[in-house]
Design a protein around this motif. Sequence first.
Motif, PDB file in Angstrom:
ATOM      1  N   ASN A 205       0.864  -1.181   0.000  1.00 18.64           N
ATOM      2  CA  ASN A 205       0.000   0.000   0.000  1.00 18.64           C
ATOM      3  C   ASN A 205       0.907   1.240   0.000  1.00 18.64           C
ATOM      4  O   ASN A 205       2.070   1.142  -0.377  1.00 18.64           O
ATOM      5  CB  ASN A 205      -0.991  -0.024   1.172  1.00 18.64           C
ATOM      6  CG  ASN A 205      -0.309  -0.063   2.539  1.00 18.64           C
ATOM      7  OD1 ASN A 205       0.776   0.489   2.735  1.00 18.64           O
ATOM      8  ND2 ASN A 205      -0.950  -0.703   3.509  1.00 18.64           N
ATOM      9  N   PHE A 206       0.405   2.375   0.417  1.00 21.05           N
ATOM     10  CA  PHE A 206       1.177   3.623   0.318  1.00 21.05           C
ATOM     11  C   PHE A 206       2.538   3.524   1.029  1.00 21.05           C
ATOM     12  O   PHE A 206       3.550   4.012   0.552  1.00 21.05           O
ATOM     13  CB  PHE A 206       0.359   4.778   0.926  1.00 21.05           C
ATOM     14  CG  PHE A 206       0.912   6.142   0.603  1.00 21.05           C
ATOM     15  CD1 PHE A 206       0.360   6.889  -0.421  1.00 21.05           C
ATOM     16  CD2 PHE A 206       1.976   6.670   1.318  1.00 21.05           C
ATOM     17  CE1 PHE A 206       0.869   8.147  -0.730  1.00 21.05           C
ATOM     18  CE2 PHE A 206       2.488   7.917   1.011  1.00 21.05           C
ATOM     19  CZ  PHE A 206       1.933   8.657  -0.010  1.00 21.05           C
ATOM     20  N   GLY A 207       2.572   2.868   2.166  1.00 19.02           N
ATOM     21  CA  GLY A 207       3.844   2.692   2.876  1.00 19.02           C
ATOM     22  C   GLY A 207       4.249   3.934   3.647  1.00 19.02           C
ATOM     23  O   GLY A 207       3.813   5.043   3.366  1.00 19.02           O
ATOM     24  N   ASP A 208       5.123   3.744   4.631  1.00 22.98           N
ATOM     25  CA  ASP A 208       5.594   4.849   5.487  1.00 22.98           C
ATOM     26  C   ASP A 208       7.073   5.104   5.238  1.00 22.98           C
ATOM     27  O   ASP A 208       7.884   4.175   5.276  1.00 22.98           O
ATOM     28  CB  ASP A 208       5.358   4.498   6.954  1.00 22.98           C
ATOM     29  CG  ASP A 208       5.874   5.582   7.886  1.00 22.98           C
ATOM     30  OD1 ASP A 208       5.140   6.565   8.104  1.00 22.98           O
ATOM     31  OD2 ASP A 208       7.015   5.446   8.372  1.00 22.98           O
ATOM     32  N   GLU A 209       7.426   6.372   5.005  1.00 23.85           N
ATOM     33  CA  GLU A 209       8.822   6.707   4.705  1.00 23.85           C
ATOM     34  C   GLU A 209       9.688   6.798   5.957  1.00 23.85           C
ATOM     35  O   GLU A 209      10.892   6.529   5.910  1.00 23.85           O
ATOM     36  CB  GLU A 209       8.913   8.050   3.965  1.00 23.85           C
ATOM     37  CG  GLU A 209       8.017   8.165   2.745  1.00 23.85           C
ATOM     38  CD  GLU A 209       6.673   8.787   3.082  1.00 23.85           C
ATOM     39  OE1 GLU A 209       6.611   9.834   3.750  1.00 23.85           O
ATOM     40  OE2 GLU A 209       5.658   8.189   2.686  1.00 23.85           O
ATOM     41  N   ASN A 210       9.106   7.211   7.086  1.00 24.33           N
ATOM     42  CA  ASN A 210       9.905   7.420   8.293  1.00 24.33           C
ATOM     43  C   ASN A 210      10.502   6.114   8.820  1.00 24.33           C
ATOM     44  O   ASN A 210      11.663   6.068   9.237  1.00 24.33           O
ATOM     45  CB  ASN A 210       9.057   8.092   9.382  1.00 24.33           C
ATOM     46  CG  ASN A 210       8.634   9.488   8.999  1.00 24.33           C
ATOM     47  OD1 ASN A 210       9.445  10.276   8.530  1.00 24.33           O
ATOM     48  ND2 ASN A 210       7.367   9.799   9.178  1.00 24.33           N
ATOM     49  N   GLY A 211       9.713   5.058   8.788  1.00 28.76           N
ATOM     50  CA  GLY A 211      10.213   3.758   9.222  1.00 28.76           C
ATOM     51  C   GLY A 211      11.317   3.263   8.306  1.00 28.76           C
ATOM     52  O   GLY A 211      12.331   2.721   8.750  1.00 28.76           O
ATOM     53  N   ALA A 212      11.135   3.485   6.991  1.00 27.02           N
ATOM     54  CA  ALA A 212      12.145   3.048   6.018  1.00 27.02           C
ATOM     55  C   ALA A 212      13.444   3.814   6.198  1.00 27.02           C
ATOM     56  O   ALA A 212      14.537   3.248   6.064  1.00 27.02           O
ATOM     57  CB  ALA A 212      11.617   3.238   4.599  1.00 27.02           C
ATOM     58  N   ALA A 213      13.353   5.105   6.519  1.00 22.68           N
ATOM     59  CA  ALA A 213      14.547   5.925   6.711  1.00 22.68           C
ATOM     60  C   ALA A 213      15.420   5.358   7.824  1.00 22.68           C
ATOM     61  O   ALA A 213      16.648   5.333   7.721  1.00 22.68           O
ATOM     62  CB  ALA A 213      14.146   7.365   7.029  1.00 22.68           C
ATOM     63  N   VAL A 214      14.781   4.878   8.882  1.00 24.17           N
ATOM     64  CA  VAL A 214      15.528   4.273   9.997  1.00 24.17           C
ATOM     65  C   VAL A 214      16.037   2.891   9.601  1.00 24.17           C
ATOM     66  O   VAL A 214      17.183   2.528   9.878  1.00 24.17           O
ATOM     67  CB  VAL A 214      14.637   4.179  11.259  1.00 24.17           C
ATOM     68  CG1 VAL A 214      15.357   3.428  12.374  1.00 24.17           C
ATOM     69  CG2 VAL A 214      14.246   5.573  11.727  1.00 24.17           C
ATOM     70  N   ALA A 215      15.201   2.118   8.934  1.00 22.52           N
ATOM     71  CA  ALA A 215      15.568   0.745   8.565  1.00 22.52           C
ATOM     72  C   ALA A 215      16.794   0.699   7.666  1.00 22.52           C
ATOM     73  O   ALA A 215      17.633  -0.194   7.783  1.00 22.52           O
ATOM     74  CB  ALA A 215      14.386   0.067   7.874  1.00 22.52           C
ATOM     75  N   PHE A 216      16.923   1.669   6.762  1.00 22.43           N
ATOM     76  CA  PHE A 216      17.972   1.614   5.740  1.00 22.43           C
ATOM     77  C   PHE A 216      19.117   2.590   5.971  1.00 22.43           C
ATOM     78  O   PHE A 216      19.969   2.767   5.103  1.00 22.43           O
ATOM     79  CB  PHE A 216      17.362   1.854   4.359  1.00 22.43           C
ATOM     80  CG  PHE A 216      16.294   0.868   4.007  1.00 22.43           C
ATOM     81  CD1 PHE A 216      16.507  -0.489   4.167  1.00 22.43           C
ATOM     82  CD2 PHE A 216      15.060   1.287   3.541  1.00 22.43           C
ATOM     83  CE1 PHE A 216      15.522  -1.415   3.851  1.00 22.43           C
ATOM     84  CE2 PHE A 216      14.073   0.374   3.216  1.00 22.43           C
ATOM     85  CZ  PHE A 216      14.304  -0.985   3.378  1.00 22.43           C
ATOM     86  N   LYS A 217      19.156   3.195   7.161  1.00 25.26           N
ATOM     87  CA  LYS A 217      20.160   4.223   7.462  1.00 25.26           C
ATOM     88  C   LYS A 217      21.586   3.733   7.234  1.00 25.26           C
ATOM     89  O   LYS A 217      22.430   4.456   6.711  1.00 25.26           O
ATOM     90  CB  LYS A 217      19.963   4.700   8.910  1.00 25.26           C
ATOM     91  CG  LYS A 217      20.921   5.802   9.345  1.00 25.26           C
ATOM     92  CD  LYS A 217      20.491   6.371  10.680  1.00 25.26           C
ATOM     93  CE  LYS A 217      20.567   5.349  11.806  1.00 25.26           C
ATOM     94  NZ  LYS A 217      21.937   5.036  12.230  1.00 25.26           N
TER      95      LYS A 217
END
Length: 206
Positions: free
Chosen positions: A81-93
């Motif tokens: 679905n649309f997905g959340d960018e903030n979680g991804a920013a932390v996950a892929f830092k």
Amino acid sequence: MKKTTFALYFGNRVFFPGEVVAQARTALVEACEKNGFGYIIMDEELTRYGAVETPVEGKLYADFLKENEGKYDGIILSLPNFGDENGAAVAFKDVSVPILVQAFPDEMEKMDFAHRRDALCGKLAMCNVLRQLKIKYTLTKKFCVDPLSDDFAEDLRTFAGVCRVVNGMRQFNVGAIGARTTAFKTVRFDEIAFQNKRINIETIDM
């Protein structure tokens, strides 16, 4: 030859249907198996549907990657679905392997609130944030693509090649034969930038 293995990541956003994430997990696993690739996947009990939609959950995914370091060659960032960018920013830092961003297409007959994905807009937002954070990523040939389609199978094969090249260039020695002449400024390159990526340049006289 070692089987190319992907870490699977699923983005979620609370006011979009979360049930599609569960379907996406099944589809991505099937796509990997059908096309001869290995995969690792975070336990779905850790978060809602095993997806990431907050910075706290992003940290859980980052820990998952760290625990499995060396077991995967690239990451498939899937947006059911649309997905959340903030979680991804932390996950892929701190990620240093290639990332493929895949978004599910909407179905015209399923555009009600219970089924609408809007992953196309989510992918635009996700890629924008990744670019802001200088996190490199690869796109699928079609902007939105079904993981079980022939198009995505081709995307997987191409991405596996990207992973092999990127990971194969680590701690690599390159021989530069002959000095660049003054007139050929178009072939200049930054040796320090290469060194920062653990690629060593050795110059050799003609």
